[in-house]
Design a protein around this motif. Structure first.
Motif, PDB file in Angstrom:
ATOM      1  N   LEU A 178      51.155  43.194  53.840  1.00  0.00           N
ATOM      2  CA  LEU A 178      52.071  44.261  54.251  1.00  0.00           C
ATOM      3  C   LEU A 178      53.469  43.700  54.503  1.00  0.00           C
ATOM      4  CD1 LEU A 178      49.954  46.469  56.699  1.00  0.00           C
ATOM      5  CD2 LEU A 178      50.911  47.182  54.506  1.00  0.00           C
ATOM      6  N   ASP A 179      53.537  42.535  55.128  1.00  0.00           N
ATOM      7  CA  ASP A 179      54.830  41.951  55.480  1.00  0.00           C
ATOM      8  C   ASP A 179      55.626  41.519  54.254  1.00  0.00           C
ATOM      9  OD1 ASP A 179      54.160  42.288  58.127  1.00  0.00           O
ATOM     10  OD2 ASP A 179      53.504  40.213  58.428  1.00  0.00           O
ATOM     11  N   ARG A 180      54.950  40.892  53.290  1.00  0.00           N
ATOM     12  CA  ARG A 180      55.670  40.230  52.206  1.00  0.00           C
ATOM     13  C   ARG A 180      55.547  40.919  50.856  1.00  0.00           C
ATOM     14  NH1 ARG A 180      56.149  33.876  53.316  1.00  0.00           N
ATOM     15  NH2 ARG A 180      57.866  34.306  51.906  1.00  0.00           N
ATOM     16  N   LYS A 181      54.541  41.768  50.706  1.00  0.00           N
ATOM     17  CA  LYS A 181      54.271  42.320  49.372  1.00  0.00           C
ATOM     18  C   LYS A 181      54.410  43.838  49.279  1.00  0.00           C
ATOM     19  CE  LYS A 181      52.603  38.518  47.180  1.00  0.00           C
ATOM     20  NZ  LYS A 181      53.016  38.039  45.829  1.00  0.00           N
ATOM     21  N   ALA A 182      54.323  44.534  50.411  1.00  0.00           N
ATOM     22  CA  ALA A 182      54.264  45.995  50.352  1.00  0.00           C
ATOM     23  C   ALA A 182      55.533  46.605  49.765  1.00  0.00           C
ATOM     24  CB  ALA A 182      53.992  46.572  51.744  1.00  0.00           C
ATOM     25  N   ALA A 183      56.691  46.055  50.082  1.00  0.00           N
ATOM     26  CA  ALA A 183      57.936  46.623  49.558  1.00  0.00           C
ATOM     27  C   ALA A 183      57.955  46.593  48.039  1.00  0.00           C
ATOM     28  CB  ALA A 183      59.135  45.862  50.118  1.00  0.00           C
ATOM     29  N   GLY A 184      57.541  45.476  47.455  1.00  0.00           N
ATOM     30  CA  GLY A 184      57.473  45.387  46.005  1.00  0.00           C
ATOM     31  C   GLY A 184      56.437  46.331  45.422  1.00  0.00           C
ATOM     32  N   MET A 185      55.333  46.519  46.125  1.00  0.00           N
ATOM     33  CA  MET A 185      54.306  47.439  45.660  1.00  0.00           C
ATOM     34  C   MET A 185      54.816  48.871  45.680  1.00  0.00           C
ATOM     35  SD  MET A 185      51.030  45.644  47.578  1.00  0.00           S
ATOM     36  CE  MET A 185      49.706  46.618  46.848  1.00  0.00           C
ATOM     37  N   LEU A 186      55.531  49.246  46.738  1.00  0.00           N
ATOM     38  CA  LEU A 186      56.092  50.595  46.815  1.00  0.00           C
ATOM     39  C   LEU A 186      57.087  50.843  45.693  1.00  0.00           C
ATOM     40  CD1 LEU A 186      56.685  50.974  50.674  1.00  0.00           C
ATOM     41  CD2 LEU A 186      54.884  52.026  49.298  1.00  0.00           C
ATOM     42  N   ALA A 187      57.830  49.807  45.319  1.00  0.00           N
ATOM     43  CA  ALA A 187      58.847  49.928  44.265  1.00  0.00           C
ATOM     44  C   ALA A 187      58.259  49.697  42.877  1.00  0.00           C
ATOM     45  CB  ALA A 187      59.977  48.943  44.525  1.00  0.00           C
ATOM     46  N   ARG A 188      56.966  49.406  42.809  1.00  0.00           N
ATOM     47  CA  ARG A 188      56.298  49.099  41.537  1.00  0.00           C
ATOM     48  C   ARG A 188      56.993  47.927  40.836  1.00  0.00           C
ATOM     49  NH1 ARG A 188      54.124  53.007  44.529  1.00  0.00           N
ATOM     50  NH2 ARG A 188      52.568  54.264  43.431  1.00  0.00           N
TER      51      ARG A 188
ATOM     52  N   LEU B  34      51.240  39.963  35.162  1.00  0.00           N
ATOM     53  CA  LEU B  34      51.863  40.617  36.311  1.00  0.00           C
ATOM     54  C   LEU B  34      51.413  39.968  37.617  1.00  0.00           C
ATOM     55  CD1 LEU B  34      51.522  44.405  35.361  1.00  0.00           C
ATOM     56  CD2 LEU B  34      53.455  42.857  34.947  1.00  0.00           C
ATOM     57  N   ASP B  35      52.140  40.248  38.684  1.00  0.00           N
ATOM     58  CA  ASP B  35      51.763  39.770  40.008  1.00  0.00           C
ATOM     59  C   ASP B  35      50.436  40.403  40.425  1.00  0.00           C
ATOM     60  OD1 ASP B  35      52.852  38.292  42.496  1.00  0.00           O
ATOM     61  OD2 ASP B  35      52.227  40.228  43.310  1.00  0.00           O
ATOM     62  N   HIS B  36      49.694  39.699  41.281  1.00  0.00           N
ATOM     63  CA  HIS B  36      48.391  40.232  41.690  1.00  0.00           C
ATOM     64  C   HIS B  36      48.487  41.544  42.460  1.00  0.00           C
ATOM     65  CE1 HIS B  36      48.480  37.072  45.236  1.00  0.00           C
ATOM     66  NE2 HIS B  36      49.624  37.693  45.095  1.00  0.00           N
ATOM     67  N   THR B  37      49.659  41.890  42.968  1.00  0.00           N
ATOM     68  CA  THR B  37      49.831  43.200  43.605  1.00  0.00           C
ATOM     69  C   THR B  37      49.752  44.347  42.595  1.00  0.00           C
ATOM     70  OG1 THR B  37      52.228  42.887  43.453  1.00  0.00           O
ATOM     71  CG2 THR B  37      51.184  42.359  45.553  1.00  0.00           C
ATOM     72  N   ALA B  38      49.716  44.023  41.298  1.00  0.00           N
ATOM     73  CA  ALA B  38      49.533  45.063  40.273  1.00  0.00           C
ATOM     74  C   ALA B  38      48.159  45.719  40.372  1.00  0.00           C
ATOM     75  CB  ALA B  38      49.739  44.475  38.880  1.00  0.00           C
ATOM     76  N   LEU B  39      47.310  45.257  41.288  1.00  0.00           N
ATOM     77  CA  LEU B  39      46.092  45.997  41.583  1.00  0.00           C
ATOM     78  C   LEU B  39      46.410  47.454  41.917  1.00  0.00           C
ATOM     79  CD1 LEU B  39      44.023  43.392  43.634  1.00  0.00           C
ATOM     80  CD2 LEU B  39      43.204  44.626  41.616  1.00  0.00           C
ATOM     81  N   LEU B  40      47.624  47.686  42.411  1.00  0.00           N
ATOM     82  CA  LEU B  40      48.070  49.057  42.691  1.00  0.00           C
ATOM     83  C   LEU B  40      48.027  49.923  41.433  1.00  0.00           C
ATOM     84  CD1 LEU B  40      49.407  51.038  44.748  1.00  0.00           C
ATOM     85  CD2 LEU B  40      51.592  50.173  43.964  1.00  0.00           C
ATOM     86  N   LYS B  41      48.388  49.349  40.289  1.00  0.00           N
ATOM     87  CA  LYS B  41      48.355  50.104  39.032  1.00  0.00           C
ATOM     88  C   LYS B  41      46.953  50.604  38.738  1.00  0.00           C
ATOM     89  CE  LYS B  41      50.293  48.905  35.308  1.00  0.00           C
ATOM     90  NZ  LYS B  41      50.631  48.168  34.071  1.00  0.00           N
TER      91      LYS B  41
END
Length: 294
Positions: free
Chosen positions: A216-226, A276-283
């Protein structure tokens, strides 16, 4: 200060090597990519013509390469690290590989009287750049103490966790937790968006409560912005989840949630999103929810 030979100057290794230069160490690097070698040169480092030259010129050798197969090739090959090392030389592998491979390399090093540590890291590209990585180290306690001046340049949390292979075992657990946390944050974001909630505000309050975590601290902003520019690629986390699921099976440990996330990461890779970054799990959560492109 010492002369450090650094093999593997990618997203993680490059910044780590540069930080060692900034701290006053002489760094001799080697990477298959001319562009990565040039970055090291511009930072004040030197580039070796090959592994043999690097090992012969260095006091300590570090590897930060892709996987177990790469470590086996670089460390155990006919022209590799052990074949060119001096008795008493210190070799630190900071890649993320299987615990079994780490133990295999350490055992092979005994015949060459080379000291070995497995010292994988966590913290991603940002941690490598900032010199704030978490480093989990397996090997002899005396060798850990000898390596501390190097570890303390590139990491903020440095812990000796046990014998050879223990560092990689802890790293496998780390990757299990990270993957699961990213997946849950991704699910929460898609859930919140489905209800029209102010997601930036929601992330702030969630981060301050019991749900707070580094994702949440380091990755959520990028996830929200895709924004999924790789700090740690899906390809690499797929490899790491293979390590942890295999090691868990060998130990007779059941990891049902981890196994499910491993399959989700594998699905992203199969769809061509491995870079892609592993936060692409959002996709993938969006796709499964029928909200892709919503």
């Amino acid at each position: 200060m010492t002369t450090v030979g650094f093999i593997g100057l990618g997203i993680m290794g490059g910044p780590m090597a540069v930080n060692l230069i900034k701290a006053g160490h002489q760094v001799i690097g080697y990477d298959y990519s001319p562009a990565r070698n040039e970055v090291l040169t511009q930072a004040g480092g030197q580039v070796a013509s090959g592994i043999a030259e690097l090992v012969q010129r260095a006091d300590t050798v570090i590897t930060m390469v892709r996987d177990s197969a790469d470590v086996e090739t670089v460390a155990l090959g006919e022209q590799g690290i052990l074949a060119n090392a001096r008795p008493g030389q210190l070799y630190i592998d900071m890649s993320s590989i299987s615990p079994q491979t780490a133990r295999q390399v350490a055992e092979a090093a005994k015949a060459h009287q080379v000291r070995v540590l497995d010292a994988p890291v966590s913290g991603g590209e940002a941690g490598a750049v900032e010199g704030t990585l978490s480093i989990m180290v397996g090997g002899e306690a005396a060798d850990f103490e000898a390596a501390l001046p190097i570890f303390e340049v590139v990491g903020a949390t440095v812990v000796h966790v046990g014998p050879h292979g223990a560092g990689q075992t802890v790293k496998a657990a780390n990757q299990l937790i990270v993957a699961g946390t990213i997946e849950l944050v991704a699910e929460a974001i898609v859930f919140l968006e489905a209800y029209g909630v102010d997601t930036e505000a929601a992330v702030r309050v969630l981060a301050g409560g019991l749900a707070g975590n580094r994702i949440l601290d380091r990755k959520a902003a990028g996830m929200l912005a895709r924004q999924f520019q790789p700090g740690f690629r899906i390809d690499l986390h797929h490899k790491d989840m293979g390590i942890v699921t295999s090691a868990a099976r060998e130990a007779g440990v059941v990891i049902p949630l981890g196994a499910a996330v491993a399959q989700l990461i594998a699905a992203l890779k199969a769809q061509g999103d491995g870079g892609l970054d592993h936060t692409a799990l959002l996709k993938l959560v969006e796709q499964l929810s029928g909200r892709a492109g919503a």
